[in-house]
Write an enzyme that holds these catalytic residues in place. Structure first.
Site, PDB file in Angstrom:
ATOM      1  CB  ILE A  35      -1.000   0.031   1.176  1.00 36.26           C
ATOM      2  CG1 ILE A  35      -0.277   0.004   2.516  1.00 36.26           C
ATOM      3  CG2 ILE A  35      -2.005  -1.106   1.058  1.00 36.26           C
ATOM      4  CD1 ILE A  35      -1.185   0.291   3.700  1.00 36.26           C
ATOM      5  CG  ASN A  89      12.568  -5.300   6.148  1.00 42.52           C
ATOM      6  OD1 ASN A  89      13.684  -5.252   5.655  1.00 42.52           O
ATOM      7  ND2 ASN A  89      11.570  -4.561   5.704  1.00 42.52           N
ATOM      8  N   GLY A  95      12.984  -2.843  10.281  1.00 44.85           N
ATOM      9  CA  GLY A  95      11.904  -2.337   9.447  1.00 44.85           C
ATOM     10  C   GLY A  95      10.700  -3.238   9.328  1.00 44.85           C
ATOM     11  CB  SER A  97       5.699  -2.383  10.010  1.00 47.40           C
ATOM     12  OG  SER A  97       5.302  -2.745   8.706  1.00 47.40           O
ATOM     13  CG  HIS A 102       6.088  -8.975   5.060  1.00 48.78           C
ATOM     14  ND1 HIS A 102       6.084  -9.034   6.444  1.00 48.78           N
ATOM     15  CD2 HIS A 102       6.475  -7.720   4.748  1.00 48.78           C
ATOM     16  CE1 HIS A 102       6.441  -7.866   6.939  1.00 48.78           C
ATOM     17  NE2 HIS A 102       6.701  -7.043   5.930  1.00 48.78           N
TER      18      HIS A 102
END
Length: 116
Positions: A35, A89, A95, A97, A102
């Protein structure tokens, strides 16, 4: 690992409870557009099964990690001529989140190196 994590954003996307622009799927993984893209091609590839990060996934199911990478390659071949960067990550300081493994498939432009 559980696939029934209602508190996990990516588990909810995999289940179809949260909308996403899905670009490819297999029986074990899903690829959808980020996104907040950082490149012309920026797709996230996640296993359908919940694992918190790539290290946990590699330890629990190396074949599933291979499936995630293969789906990333498939997306990159279709959308970026097969030239891409695949980034995982691990941990918030790196990083990550969302605590569901993923891979970021990045491509579609010349990618520079930026550790930040």
């Amino acid at each position: 690992m559980s696939t029934d994590r209602t508190d996990c954003l990516f588990c909810r996307i995999v289940a179809g409870d949260v909308p996403a622009t899905v670009v490819a799927t297999t029986d074990r993984a899903v690829a959808f557009r980020d996104i907040d893209p950082r490149a012309p091609l920026h797709v996230l590839v996640v296993p359908r099964e919940h694992h918190p990060d790539v290290v946990a996934l590699a330890a629990a199911d190396p074949a599933l990690l291979a499936d995630v990478v293969a789906l990333g390659r498939q997306v990159a071949e279709a959308e970026a001529g097969g030239q891409f960067r695949l980034v995982f990550n691990t941990g918030p300081e790196a990083g990550q989140s969302v605590e569901h493994v993923h891979g970021h498939v990045l491509g579609g432009t010349r990618l520079g190196w930026s550790p930040g």
